[in-house]
Design a protein around this motif. Sequence first.
Motif, mmCIF file in Angstrom:
data_model
loop_
_atom_site.group_PDB
_atom_site.id
_atom_site.type_symbol
_atom_site.label_atom_id
_atom_site.label_comp_id
_atom_site.label_asym_id
_atom_site.label_seq_id
_atom_site.Cartn_x
_atom_site.Cartn_y
_atom_site.Cartn_z
ATOM 1 N N VAL A 249 0.869 -0.097 -8.696
ATOM 2 C CA VAL A 249 2.041 -0.659 -8.031
ATOM 3 C C VAL A 249 1.638 -1.600 -6.891
ATOM 4 O O VAL A 249 2.385 -2.499 -6.534
ATOM 5 N N VAL A 250 0.417 -1.422 -6.345
ATOM 6 C CA VAL A 250 -0.021 -2.332 -5.270
ATOM 7 C C VAL A 250 0.028 -3.772 -5.780
ATOM 8 O O VAL A 250 0.509 -4.678 -5.103
ATOM 9 N N VAL A 251 -0.433 -3.960 -7.022
ATOM 10 C CA VAL A 251 -0.433 -5.320 -7.586
ATOM 11 C C VAL A 251 0.991 -5.774 -7.876
ATOM 12 O O VAL A 251 1.404 -6.876 -7.496
ATOM 13 N N SER A 252 1.787 -4.903 -8.539
ATOM 14 C CA SER A 252 3.140 -5.337 -8.887
ATOM 15 C C SER A 252 3.955 -5.573 -7.614
ATOM 16 O O SER A 252 4.802 -6.458 -7.562
ATOM 17 N N SER A 253 3.670 -4.786 -6.543
ATOM 18 C CA SER A 253 4.409 -4.988 -5.286
ATOM 19 C C SER A 253 4.039 -6.314 -4.643
ATOM 20 O O SER A 253 4.894 -7.002 -4.104
ATOM 21 N N LEU B 72 0.831 -1.215 0.000
ATOM 22 C CA LEU B 72 0.000 0.000 0.000
ATOM 23 C C LEU B 72 0.864 1.264 0.000
ATOM 24 O O LEU B 72 0.554 2.243 -0.675
ATOM 25 N N ILE B 73 1.964 1.234 0.757
ATOM 26 C CA ILE B 73 2.844 2.410 0.772
ATOM 27 C C ILE B 73 3.413 2.605 -0.633
ATOM 28 O O ILE B 73 3.467 3.723 -1.157
ATOM 29 N N ALA B 74 3.827 1.515 -1.259
ATOM 30 C CA ALA B 74 4.388 1.617 -2.610
ATOM 31 C C ALA B 74 3.338 2.149 -3.580
ATOM 32 O O ALA B 74 3.653 2.846 -4.544
ATOM 33 N N GLY B 75 2.063 1.828 -3.290
ATOM 34 C CA GLY B 75 0.980 2.239 -4.184
ATOM 35 C C GLY B 75 0.814 3.742 -4.287
ATOM 36 O O GLY B 75 0.122 4.237 -5.172
ATOM 37 N N ILE B 76 1.469 4.485 -3.371
ATOM 38 C CA ILE B 76 1.345 5.941 -3.461
ATOM 39 C C ILE B 76 2.054 6.443 -4.719
ATOM 40 O O ILE B 76 1.682 7.461 -5.283
ATOM 41 N N SER B 77 3.077 5.707 -5.193
ATOM 42 C CA SER B 77 3.749 6.157 -6.424
ATOM 43 C C SER B 77 2.789 6.030 -7.604
ATOM 44 O O SER B 77 2.741 6.894 -8.466
#
Length: 699
Positions: free
Chosen positions: A606-610, A597-602
């Motif tokens: 990215v939530v899925v790729s993370s 979720l933190i990565a999804g801020i970019s």
Amino acid sequence: MAHELSIGFVGNPNCGKTTLFNAYTGANLKVANWPGVTVEKKEGRFQYHDHEYKLVDLPGTYSLTSYTMEEQVSRQYILSDDVDVIIDVADASALERNLYLTLQLIELGKPVILALNMMDIVEKRGMEIDTHRLPEMLGIPVIPVSARRKTGLDILMHAASHHKDHREDMPLIHHHHSSAGIPEHGRSQTAQTRHSHHHHHHHHHQEYTMVYSDEIENKIDQLLEVLRDKYPSLRNPRWYAIKLLESDKEVLKQCPIDRPDILDRSYEQEIINQKYDFIDEIIQEVLVNKEKKEVFTDKIDNVLTNTWLGLPIFLGIMALVFFLTFTVGDWLKGFFEMGLDLFSGAVLSSLQAINTAPMLISLIVDGIITGVGGILTFLPNIFILFLALAFLEDSGYMSRVAYVMDGIMGKLGLSGRSFIPMILGFGCSVPAIMASRALENKRDRYKTMLITPFMSCSARLPIYVLFSEMFFPEKALLVAYSMYLLGLVVAVLSAFFMHLLDRKKTRENSLLIELPEYKAPSARTIAIYVWEKVKDYLTKAGTVIFIASILMWFLLNFGPSGYSADMSQTYGSLLGKWIVPFFAPIGLGYWQIVVALIAGISAKEVVVSSCAVLFGISNITSNAGMSAFMGTLSSIGFGALNAYALMTFSLLYIPCAATLATIKKETGSWGWTGLTALFQIAVAWVVTFLVYHIGLLIV
């Protein structure tokens, strides 16, 4: 090379002005912001014979009485010395509405040329416009063009280059002389006899296109004397006199006049009404077969904009869009996944064949290919979503939705116009935030910017597709659709609460929106729109998601003790575990999910790729990938309810970095941007908490 001629393109929204502008400039245009405001300024160069032209595409505007930022910008530019000729682009199929702006432009005293666009629609409806009579009545050249078919473009430029010097001597033959005994401007006979006694008025009809009633003309004459005396350098005192009578704020500031005997009240309403009376007269003279206007649009509108049916129909149409996005999109996605599997396998074996270091193999295969590839497989779903939105937009349906929503939005203290940015938010929040410029009231703009990110943008679609198909295989479509509805409900409720808290309850202007004719969407417009969006998506996959995937891999492969194969010893897990207590009460207390979720801020995808990188699952969207992922999740106790909570939180929490940057650019304030982010996290947390705990009671 002769002197460069500067031409401003002005017109109502949706009149085809930008298409016409693009037909001249092609790709040689540069887009910047107007000095001091966020409204876009488009400029292009164009050569015609041995003349160099500078074309400026002004923001669409209905009137020069400036309320919105767009109208203010257009007006300031036209009044400045930077423009030699104004080309007023009018939608010929809606001549009546477009002529209001034309009359205002003529009064400015600059050379104006009327470009009648969309003549093909007029012909299609069996109507005709008398293009000989119209210029006589307006006193300006009138050139029929078709921006789509690129016809009449040369004649229009020819007229512009010749008309720039003809300020005074266009013959005005639009008035029946008093002797003819025909009332002028729809005035009564007696008014006319009276009119001829004031002999100083007598020549106005030869001089000006738009002549007002005696009362107003008398006042204009009195003001002219004062203005010429006090401000001798004014280029066009008549225009200033009219604006003073309309109590125009900017002109009152610029030319203060202390004559309460003349300016006893605002004459704005009379001036507007008299302009419309004159427009009626023009329409009756120049428009032939007006009665044949298509009834088709009205019939459809009786249903689509119906008070009771409008909203259910809109929700139904959105549901259909979803159905297509899922069914057709998933079928196409299968092919992408097979390709990705083959590619990932090929890369892995070739890297192993050349004895690449395991760390580098891991970066390329687990980091980059898994991250970026996982997102690319959603391209078909995204493509269909955008295709459907482009279709609805270009057919004329979207402005109906804003119209239907006006009543609802009004109760929330916003205008129906606020719903337009919100609908755009289904595509991407960045243009949606930019679209809030069309709102006249600054408070409305800020409120709209605050709630627009709750609308589920296309970047969140991969999260719903993945988790709903994993945990709700039978009802995936409904679950994803529920996210869109939830976003809409949260946005509307947030607006409602802000309205209750807002002490300055301003709601002065009701929605003035034109409902364009329904038309078969133009394949070219749709293709350009979809290609732009898909290109954005691919560039995002190539840049933001690419970088995010690499960062993610680093966070998950390095810890305080260096490169580590044990993920629980890495920086990523330390960060996640530190924040877990905040997420535990809402069913998301898993460090991997927190990090995703933190990565999804970019970027939300990215939530899925993370997740793919975090749980080490290659090709996460394939059936094998999904069942592996599901197994891993179940083993840490993450079930269907947690998945629904994750989707809810992803829908509502901080918008992506690009959206935040846009909010900062539009408001010019870091404080407001920070407030937006905090507000959205708070709302996301509260709503997810409710969803999760109500879910626990039911399940």
